[in-house]
Design a protein around this motif. Structure first.
Motif, PDB file in Angstrom:
ATOM      1  N   ALA A 108       0.740  -1.119  -0.171  1.00  0.00           N
ATOM      2  CA  ALA A 108       0.178   0.086  -0.017  1.00  0.00           C
ATOM      3  C   ALA A 108       0.858   1.383  -0.149  1.00  0.00           C
ATOM      4  O   ALA A 108       0.437   2.385  -0.261  1.00  0.00           O
ATOM      5  N   VAL A 109       2.166   1.250   0.441  1.00  0.00           N
ATOM      6  CA  VAL A 109       2.892   2.561   0.702  1.00  0.00           C
ATOM      7  C   VAL A 109       3.918   2.663  -0.160  1.00  0.00           C
ATOM      8  O   VAL A 109       4.556   3.407  -0.347  1.00  0.00           O
ATOM      9  N   SER A 110       4.135   1.960  -1.284  1.00  0.00           N
ATOM     10  CA  SER A 110       5.316   1.972  -2.281  1.00  0.00           C
ATOM     11  C   SER A 110       4.982   3.092  -3.093  1.00  0.00           C
ATOM     12  O   SER A 110       6.113   3.639  -3.602  1.00  0.00           O
ATOM     13  N   GLY A 111       4.021   3.424  -3.751  1.00  0.00           N
ATOM     14  CA  GLY A 111       3.667   4.622  -4.439  1.00  0.00           C
ATOM     15  C   GLY A 111       4.403   4.480  -5.846  1.00  0.00           C
ATOM     16  O   GLY A 111       4.959   5.352  -6.412  1.00  0.00           O
ATOM     17  N   PHE A 112       4.312   3.350  -6.492  1.00  0.00           N
ATOM     18  CA  PHE A 112       5.002   2.899  -7.601  1.00  0.00           C
ATOM     19  C   PHE A 112       6.382   2.720  -7.664  1.00  0.00           C
ATOM     20  O   PHE A 112       7.103   2.751  -8.761  1.00  0.00           O
ATOM     21  N   LEU A 113       7.206   2.732  -6.517  1.00  0.00           N
ATOM     22  CA  LEU A 113       8.531   2.572  -6.437  1.00  0.00           C
ATOM     23  C   LEU A 113       8.943   1.336  -6.792  1.00  0.00           C
ATOM     24  O   LEU A 113      10.173   1.102  -7.721  1.00  0.00           O
ATOM     25  N   LEU A 114       8.295   0.284  -6.405  1.00  0.00           N
ATOM     26  CA  LEU A 114       8.647  -1.202  -6.946  1.00  0.00           C
ATOM     27  C   LEU A 114       8.582  -1.349  -8.298  1.00  0.00           C
ATOM     28  O   LEU A 114       9.340  -1.941  -9.070  1.00  0.00           O
ATOM     29  N   PHE A 119       5.159  10.652 -13.071  1.00  0.00           N
ATOM     30  CA  PHE A 119       4.061  10.572 -14.243  1.00  0.00           C
ATOM     31  C   PHE A 119       2.727   9.671 -13.659  1.00  0.00           C
ATOM     32  O   PHE A 119       1.734   9.866 -13.853  1.00  0.00           O
ATOM     33  N   PHE A 120       3.273   8.511 -13.059  1.00  0.00           N
ATOM     34  CA  PHE A 120       2.250   7.532 -12.662  1.00  0.00           C
ATOM     35  C   PHE A 120       1.552   8.175 -11.505  1.00  0.00           C
ATOM     36  O   PHE A 120       0.348   8.089 -11.279  1.00  0.00           O
ATOM     37  N   ARG A 121       2.284   9.017 -10.568  1.00  0.00           N
ATOM     38  CA  ARG A 121       1.686   9.262  -9.499  1.00  0.00           C
ATOM     39  C   ARG A 121       0.733  10.572  -9.756  1.00  0.00           C
ATOM     40  O   ARG A 121      -0.308  10.656  -9.109  1.00  0.00           O
ATOM     41  N   SER A 122       0.991  11.243 -10.575  1.00  0.00           N
ATOM     42  CA  SER A 122      -0.038  12.349 -11.267  1.00  0.00           C
ATOM     43  C   SER A 122      -0.845  11.806 -11.998  1.00  0.00           C
ATOM     44  O   SER A 122      -2.180  12.297 -11.948  1.00  0.00           O
ATOM     45  N   ARG A 123      -0.758  10.834 -12.628  1.00  0.00           N
ATOM     46  CA  ARG A 123      -1.745  10.123 -13.528  1.00  0.00           C
ATOM     47  C   ARG A 123      -2.895   9.400 -12.543  1.00  0.00           C
ATOM     48  O   ARG A 123      -4.108   9.518 -12.883  1.00  0.00           O
ATOM     49  N   PHE A 124      -2.431   8.977 -11.556  1.00  0.00           N
ATOM     50  CA  PHE A 124      -3.541   8.360 -10.755  1.00  0.00           C
ATOM     51  C   PHE A 124      -3.918   9.232  -9.250  1.00  0.00           C
ATOM     52  O   PHE A 124      -4.434   8.769  -8.395  1.00  0.00           O
ATOM     53  N   ALA A 149      13.759   5.839 -14.497  1.00  0.00           N
ATOM     54  CA  ALA A 149      12.318   5.515 -14.080  1.00  0.00           C
ATOM     55  C   ALA A 149      11.755   6.099 -12.941  1.00  0.00           C
ATOM     56  O   ALA A 149      10.546   6.738 -12.945  1.00  0.00           O
ATOM     57  N   ILE A 150      12.598   6.192 -11.686  1.00  0.00           N
ATOM     58  CA  ILE A 150      12.133   6.763 -10.636  1.00  0.00           C
ATOM     59  C   ILE A 150      11.915   8.327 -10.867  1.00  0.00           C
ATOM     60  O   ILE A 150      10.965   8.899 -10.207  1.00  0.00           O
ATOM     61  N   PHE A 151      12.944   9.196 -11.432  1.00  0.00           N
ATOM     62  CA  PHE A 151      12.584  10.299 -11.710  1.00  0.00           C
ATOM     63  C   PHE A 151      12.026  10.761 -13.146  1.00  0.00           C
ATOM     64  O   PHE A 151      11.270  12.044 -12.885  1.00  0.00           O
ATOM     65  N   GLY A 152      11.733  10.075 -13.900  1.00  0.00           N
ATOM     66  CA  GLY A 152      10.985   9.974 -15.007  1.00  0.00           C
ATOM     67  C   GLY A 152       9.489   9.647 -14.907  1.00  0.00           C
ATOM     68  O   GLY A 152       8.342  10.316 -15.376  1.00  0.00           O
TER      69      GLY A 152
END
Length: 149
Positions: A22-28, A69-74, A62-65
Motif C-alpha cells: 500500500a505504501v510503495s507509490g509505484f517505486l517497486l 507521471f504515474f503518481r500524477s496520473r493516478f 524510472a524513479i525520476f521520469g
C-alpha cells in the motif's frame, strides 16, 4: 538458469509486490521496469557488470521520469488515489465469521474478498452485520460496526 531468467523473475516479483504494497507509490514498479531492461541486455549476452550498470541507470530514470507521471496520473484533485489495500479504508463489508475481541478477531467480506478483521473497540460482532473499514493494520482490517437500521 541464465541471468535474463533471474532478471525476469525479479521484475515479476517486484510487480506483484507493487500490487500488494500500500505504501510503495509505484517505486517497486520502477525497479521492475529496470529489471526488464537488464533482462533484455542479458538476453543479448551482455556482461553482468553492464547489466547492473543499466539496472542502476534505468532505475534512476524510472524513479525520476516515470514515477512522477504515474503518481500524477493516478491522482485526482491534487490528492493521491488510494491503491491496493489502502483503498479499502471507508469501504463497507459484511461479517462472515463472528468477530471476537482482539487478538482473535473474525472474518468479513469486503469488496468481494474475505479478510481477517478485528473490531475497533473490541466489540463482539455477529455474522451478517455490516461493518466499515477504519484502518488497515498489516494483513488485517480494523472495522467498526455500523448502526442497524
Amino acid at each position: 538458469m541464465e541471468a535474463w531468467h533471474l532478471w525476469t523473475i525479479a521484475a515479476l516479483s517486484l510487480s506483484i509486490l507493487e500490487v500488494f504494497t500500500a505504501v510503495s507509490g509505484f517505486l517497486l514498479l520502477c525497479f521492475a521496469l529496470a529489471c526488464l531492461v537488464s533482462a533484455g541486455v542479458a538476453f543479448l549476452g551482455v556482461g553482468l557488470e553492464v547489466q547492473f550498470l543499466l539496472f542502476s541507470m534505468a532505475s534512476i530514470a524510472a524513479i525520476f521520469g516515470l514515477r512522477p507521471f504515474f503518481r500524477s496520473r493516478f491522482a485526482r484533485g491534487g490528492h493521491e488515489v488510494k491503491t491496493n489495500v489502502g483503498a479499502l479504508v471507508g469501504k463497507v463489508g459484511m461479517v462472515s465469521e463472528r468477530i471476537e475481541p482482539h487478538p482473535q478477531g473474525g472474518r468479513a467480506l469486503v469488496e468481494g474478498e474475505d479478510w481477517w478483521v478485528v473490531s475497533q473497540d473490541d466489540a463482539i460482532v455477529e455474522p451478517g452485520r455490516r461493518v466499515k473499514v477504519v484502518q488497515v493494520d498489516g494483513s488485517k482490517l480494523v472495522v467498526a460496526p455500523m448502526s442497524e437500521r
